[in-house]
Design a protein around this motif. Structure first.
Motif, PDB file in Angstrom:
ATOM      1  N   LEU A  29     -98.460 -18.131  46.986  1.00 33.96           N
ATOM      2  CA  LEU A  29     -97.710 -16.817  47.771  1.00 33.96           C
ATOM      3  C   LEU A  29     -97.130 -15.608  47.573  1.00 33.96           C
ATOM      4  O   LEU A  29     -97.197 -14.750  47.549  1.00 33.96           O
ATOM      5  N   ARG A  30     -96.858 -15.807  46.281  1.00 34.07           N
ATOM      6  CA  ARG A  30     -95.637 -14.429  45.455  1.00 34.07           C
ATOM      7  C   ARG A  30     -96.815 -13.466  45.306  1.00 34.07           C
ATOM      8  O   ARG A  30     -96.773 -12.594  45.019  1.00 34.07           O
ATOM      9  N   GLU A  31     -97.641 -13.995  44.669  1.00 34.41           N
ATOM     10  CA  GLU A  31     -98.596 -13.147  44.003  1.00 34.41           C
ATOM     11  C   GLU A  31     -99.604 -13.198  44.996  1.00 34.41           C
ATOM     12  O   GLU A  31     -99.820 -12.466  44.642  1.00 34.41           O
ATOM     13  N   ASN A  32     -99.855 -13.248  45.835  1.00 32.31           N
ATOM     14  CA  ASN A  32    -100.321 -12.996  47.048  1.00 32.31           C
ATOM     15  C   ASN A  32     -99.818 -11.832  48.369  1.00 32.31           C
ATOM     16  O   ASN A  32    -100.817 -11.811  48.789  1.00 32.31           O
ATOM     17  N   GLY A  33     -98.827 -11.651  47.295  1.00 33.41           N
ATOM     18  CA  GLY A  33     -97.838 -10.341  48.481  1.00 33.41           C
ATOM     19  C   GLY A  33     -97.286 -11.155  49.469  1.00 33.41           C
ATOM     20  O   GLY A  33     -97.177 -10.574  50.626  1.00 33.41           O
ATOM     21  N   ARG A  34     -96.892 -12.736  49.327  1.00 35.49           N
ATOM     22  CA  ARG A  34     -96.245 -13.300  50.782  1.00 35.49           C
ATOM     23  C   ARG A  34     -94.501 -14.173  50.016  1.00 35.49           C
ATOM     24  O   ARG A  34     -94.426 -15.038  49.690  1.00 35.49           O
ATOM     25  N   PRO A  35     -93.947 -12.585  49.294  1.00 36.21           N
ATOM     26  CA  PRO A  35     -92.511 -12.928  49.000  1.00 36.21           C
ATOM     27  C   PRO A  35     -91.951 -13.649  50.239  1.00 36.21           C
ATOM     28  O   PRO A  35     -91.110 -14.169  50.126  1.00 36.21           O
ATOM     29  N   ASP A  36     -92.171 -13.068  51.767  1.00 35.31           N
ATOM     30  CA  ASP A  36     -91.351 -14.095  52.536  1.00 35.31           C
ATOM     31  C   ASP A  36     -91.352 -14.869  53.047  1.00 35.31           C
ATOM     32  O   ASP A  36     -90.628 -16.002  52.983  1.00 35.31           O
ATOM     33  N   LEU A  37     -93.089 -15.676  52.127  1.00 35.85           N
ATOM     34  CA  LEU A  37     -92.792 -16.815  52.352  1.00 35.85           C
ATOM     35  C   LEU A  37     -92.276 -17.735  51.775  1.00 35.85           C
ATOM     36  O   LEU A  37     -91.547 -19.323  51.690  1.00 35.85           O
ATOM     37  N   ALA A  38     -92.859 -17.752  50.083  1.00 38.84           N
ATOM     38  CA  ALA A  38     -92.506 -18.042  49.155  1.00 38.84           C
ATOM     39  C   ALA A  38     -90.336 -18.112  49.375  1.00 38.84           C
ATOM     40  O   ALA A  38     -89.865 -19.099  48.980  1.00 38.84           O
ATOM     41  N   ALA A  39     -90.005 -17.152  49.619  1.00 35.46           N
ATOM     42  CA  ALA A  39     -88.728 -17.458  50.325  1.00 35.46           C
ATOM     43  C   ALA A  39     -88.060 -18.465  51.089  1.00 35.46           C
ATOM     44  O   ALA A  39     -87.356 -19.163  50.739  1.00 35.46           O
ATOM     45  N   ALA A  40     -89.153 -18.968  51.876  1.00 39.34           N
ATOM     46  CA  ALA A  40     -88.747 -19.342  53.689  1.00 39.34           C
ATOM     47  C   ALA A  40     -88.879 -20.678  52.772  1.00 39.34           C
ATOM     48  O   ALA A  40     -87.537 -21.370  53.103  1.00 39.34           O
ATOM     49  N   ILE A  41     -89.929 -20.840  52.205  1.00 40.74           N
ATOM     50  CA  ILE A  41     -90.175 -21.923  51.320  1.00 40.74           C
ATOM     51  C   ILE A  41     -88.540 -23.018  50.675  1.00 40.74           C
ATOM     52  O   ILE A  41     -89.196 -23.709  50.492  1.00 40.74           O
ATOM     53  N   GLU A  42     -88.173 -21.561  49.441  1.00 46.28           N
ATOM     54  CA  GLU A  42     -87.471 -21.871  48.937  1.00 46.28           C
ATOM     55  C   GLU A  42     -85.864 -22.349  49.820  1.00 46.28           C
ATOM     56  O   GLU A  42     -84.850 -23.179  49.183  1.00 46.28           O
ATOM     57  N   GLU A  43     -85.729 -21.551  50.846  1.00 51.36           N
ATOM     58  CA  GLU A  43     -84.684 -21.934  51.515  1.00 51.36           C
ATOM     59  C   GLU A  43     -84.929 -23.165  51.910  1.00 51.36           C
ATOM     60  O   GLU A  43     -83.849 -24.479  52.486  1.00 51.36           O
ATOM     61  N   MET A  87    -101.455 -24.487  56.408  1.00 50.62           N
ATOM     62  CA  MET A  87    -101.800 -22.722  56.963  1.00 50.62           C
ATOM     63  C   MET A  87    -101.075 -22.121  55.483  1.00 50.62           C
ATOM     64  O   MET A  87    -102.193 -20.947  55.088  1.00 50.62           O
ATOM     65  N   LEU A  88    -100.036 -22.513  54.737  1.00 48.59           N
ATOM     66  CA  LEU A  88     -99.313 -21.933  54.054  1.00 48.59           C
ATOM     67  C   LEU A  88    -100.313 -21.489  52.088  1.00 48.59           C
ATOM     68  O   LEU A  88    -100.488 -20.723  52.651  1.00 48.59           O
ATOM     69  N   ALA A  89    -100.949 -22.520  52.739  1.00 51.63           N
ATOM     70  CA  ALA A  89    -102.439 -22.289  51.233  1.00 51.63           C
ATOM     71  C   ALA A  89    -103.271 -22.193  51.229  1.00 51.63           C
ATOM     72  O   ALA A  89    -103.484 -21.334  50.632  1.00 51.63           O
ATOM     73  N   PHE A  90    -103.719 -22.124  52.971  1.00 51.45           N
ATOM     74  CA  PHE A  90    -104.389 -20.707  53.012  1.00 51.45           C
ATOM     75  C   PHE A  90    -104.310 -19.494  52.990  1.00 51.45           C
ATOM     76  O   PHE A  90    -105.042 -18.622  52.234  1.00 51.45           O
ATOM     77  N   VAL A  91    -103.023 -18.916  52.974  1.00 50.92           N
ATOM     78  CA  VAL A  91    -102.255 -18.252  52.986  1.00 50.92           C
ATOM     79  C   VAL A  91    -102.151 -17.670  52.099  1.00 50.92           C
ATOM     80  O   VAL A  91    -102.499 -16.274  51.161  1.00 50.92           O
ATOM     81  N   ALA A  92    -101.317 -18.186  50.399  1.00 55.34           N
ATOM     82  CA  ALA A  92    -101.599 -18.382  49.259  1.00 55.34           C
ATOM     83  C   ALA A  92    -103.178 -18.148  48.833  1.00 55.34           C
ATOM     84  O   ALA A  92    -103.137 -17.007  48.417  1.00 55.34           O
ATOM     85  N   LEU A  93    -104.059 -18.333  49.673  1.00 58.54           N
ATOM     86  CA  LEU A  93    -105.034 -18.237  48.870  1.00 58.54           C
ATOM     87  C   LEU A  93    -106.147 -17.410  49.800  1.00 58.54           C
ATOM     88  O   LEU A  93    -107.322 -16.756  49.032  1.00 58.54           O
ATOM     89  N   GLY A  94    -105.898 -16.217  50.441  1.00 57.90           N
ATOM     90  CA  GLY A  94    -106.169 -15.572  51.140  1.00 57.90           C
ATOM     91  C   GLY A  94    -107.505 -15.679  51.998  1.00 57.90           C
ATOM     92  O   GLY A  94    -108.714 -14.980  52.294  1.00 57.90           O
ATOM     93  N   VAL A  95    -107.630 -16.879  52.980  1.00 56.28           N
ATOM     94  CA  VAL A  95    -108.258 -17.584  53.858  1.00 56.28           C
ATOM     95  C   VAL A  95    -108.101 -18.166  55.412  1.00 56.28           C
ATOM     96  O   VAL A  95    -108.512 -17.707  56.225  1.00 56.28           O
ATOM     97  N   LEU A  96    -106.771 -18.360  55.760  1.00 52.89           N
ATOM     98  CA  LEU A  96    -106.172 -18.254  56.479  1.00 52.89           C
ATOM     99  C   LEU A  96    -106.985 -17.612  57.583  1.00 52.89           C
ATOM    100  O   LEU A  96    -107.607 -18.715  58.905  1.00 52.89           O
ATOM    101  N   ASP A  97    -106.797 -16.549  58.057  1.00 52.24           N
ATOM    102  CA  ASP A  97    -107.923 -14.860  58.638  1.00 52.24           C
ATOM    103  C   ASP A  97    -109.359 -15.887  57.802  1.00 52.24           C
ATOM    104  O   ASP A  97    -109.941 -15.490  59.490  1.00 52.24           O
ATOM    105  N   LYS A  98    -110.240 -16.444  57.819  1.00 56.14           N
ATOM    106  CA  LYS A  98    -111.557 -16.483  57.889  1.00 56.14           C
ATOM    107  C   LYS A  98    -112.154 -18.161  58.099  1.00 56.14           C
ATOM    108  O   LYS A  98    -112.962 -18.671  58.527  1.00 56.14           O
ATOM    109  N   SER A  99    -110.720 -18.961  58.609  1.00 56.86           N
ATOM    110  CA  SER A  99    -110.529 -20.119  58.639  1.00 56.86           C
ATOM    111  C   SER A  99    -111.349 -20.486  60.010  1.00 56.86           C
ATOM    112  O   SER A  99    -110.076 -19.699  60.841  1.00 56.86           O
ATOM    113  N   ARG A 100    -112.047 -20.977  61.003  1.00 51.77           N
ATOM    114  CA  ARG A 100    -111.762 -21.432  62.311  1.00 51.77           C
ATOM    115  C   ARG A 100    -111.574 -22.726  62.691  1.00 51.77           C
ATOM    116  O   ARG A 100    -110.950 -22.374  63.620  1.00 51.77           O
ATOM    117  N   SER A 101    -110.837 -23.075  61.301  1.00 56.10           N
ATOM    118  CA  SER A 101    -109.879 -24.602  62.087  1.00 56.10           C
ATOM    119  C   SER A 101    -108.761 -24.381  62.526  1.00 56.10           C
ATOM    120  O   SER A 101    -108.010 -25.133  63.059  1.00 56.10           O
TER     121      SER A 101
END
Length: 404
Positions: free
Chosen positions: A354-368, A310-324
């Motif tokens: 994730l940072r490039e797609n406007g999600r620095p919060d999730l990028a920081a969470a991964i670093e933590e 799901m994180l990868a899908f967020v980074a690629l901007g497609v999680l909301d498009k996936s039925r999975s």
């Protein structure tokens, strides 16, 4: 170990090939090893000695058999390759390699009408990426153009009702991508599954995974001349494992080439490859919590593997498009509940996208998470590491000693 009584049978709508497996050096119960398929593919299933030899040889090595004798002629190319593969396993884990014995060498018999390619279709990121790349690379008249996907019952799970749910979903995906879905039912791993689960999947994860798939492919060597297996890792992250580029190609014969496709692509690269592909977004199945599967719902959305995808899908901007997946986003709270201890290399490559797609919060969470990868797991990091080392290098002996 002796492998004998190779035969073919029909039972209603099922076709079966089987052999008797007898242990010689360890106190285990003999069993009937089989491969089944349905009537539509019955003519393609043969009692190929190569299939039974691979299926028996890796467990024989793992459990300490001194030899593997098969009462049939085998391909000398396969025999040589299997010796190399077991040599790697012996080198990695310190287990003596059993002697392979058979009734002689058999010439290749190309009985199929034309060159034909297949692959193992689990519905995961890796298998969808293998098919997507194949479609983008080879024209339909090319021998490497994949026309069949093999779905196996008896390896990952063994609950018929659950398997039928998965099969129904992947049958729909198969129609969308124009491949035949070939269901295969086998017990090549079932005699060991329960015991193996108590020892951190020592046999399956670190020795048998690739060989098990290759043995199924050889049971259908009449249909294929090439079958592709999708890797779990990429070149920088390979380590001794039951699925490995030093193993799978060695399970080939003169009749059947086993390909190991996609080692040059990272997990995120494979995810990007399918991110704009409707069939994958609709039918993706990454979750291993198979007992929780429901109709058209195969991803729990809570486990490490689901969250990572799901994180990868967020980074690629497609999680909301996936039925999975039910969720349209990933939160820091969701991430706090998983451990990434053994999967850290998968997460490094997600930070910048994730940072490039406007999600620095999730990028920081991964670093933590990377600073404390075991946090969120129900077991301590130290215990998890000891269990892993015990399974990989001491074959469960430490755990058994502690229990005593």
């Amino acid at each position: 170990m002796k492998i004998e009584n190779l035969k073919s049978d029909r039972n209603g709508s099922r076709a079966r090939v089987s052999a008797t497996v007898k242990w010689e050096d360890c106190p285990r119960e003999d069993y009937e090893l089989y491969f089944d398929t349905e009537e539509a593919f019955a003519e393609d299933l043969t009692s190929n000695p190569n299939a039974f030899l691979i299926a028996g040889a890796i467990p024989a090595l793992h459990y300490g058999e001194k030899r593997v004798f098969i009462d049939a002629e085998v391909c000398p190319d396969l025999r040589d390759g299997l010796n190399v593969a077991m040599g790697w396993l012996s080198h990695w884990y310190g287990q003596p390699r059993p002697l392979l014995e058979d009734k002689g060498s058999i010439l290749a018999k190309r009985e199929r009408p034309a060159e034909r390619a297949g692959f193992f279709f689990s519905g995961g990121i890796d298998s969808f990426a293998t098919l997507r790349r194949n479609r983008l690379t080879f024209p339909p008249d090319h021998p490497r153009y994949i026309r069949d996907g093999i779905l196996i019952f008896g390896l990952e799970q063994d609950i018929p009702e659950i398997f039928e749910l998965v099969r129904e979903s992947l049958s729909e995906a198969a129609r969308e991508v124009d491949i035949n879905l070939i269901p295969v039912y086998t017990n090549l791993y079932l005699p060991f599954r329960e015991e193996d689960s108590q020892h951190h999947w020592d046999l399956w994860q670190y020795r048998f995974m690739g060989g098990a798939l290759a043995s199924v492919a050889h049971a259908f060597a009449k249909r294929f001349n090439t079958v592709s297996i999708s890797p779990d890792f990429d070149i920088p992250n390979f380590h001794p494992n039951g699925s490995h580029p030093l193993l799978e190609p060695n399970y080939s014969s003169m009749d059947l080439r086993i390909r190991y496709d996609g080692t040059d692509l990272s997990r995120f690269d494979r995810t990007r490859l399918i991110a704009d592909w409707g069939p994958a977004l609709s039918h993706l199945r990454v979750c291993n919590q198979f007992k929780q599967y429901e109709q058209e719902r195969f991803n729990c959305g809570k486990c490490e593997k689901c969250i990572r995808t799901m994180l990868a899908f967020v980074a690629l901007g497609v999680l909301d498009k996936s039925r999975s997946f039910q969720a349209d986003d990933v939160t820091e709270e969701m991430m706090s509940k998983i451990s990434i201890e053994r999967m850290t290399f998968f997460y490094h490559e997600l930070i910048e996208p994730l940072r490039e797609n406007g999600r620095p919060d999730l990028a920081a969470a991964i670093e933590e998470k990377l600073r404390n990868p075991g946090k969120g797991h129900k077991k301590s990091s130290l215990k998890s590491k000891i269990k892993d080392l015990d399974a990989r290098y001491f074959h469960g002996e430490i755990s058994r000693f502690v229990k005593k």
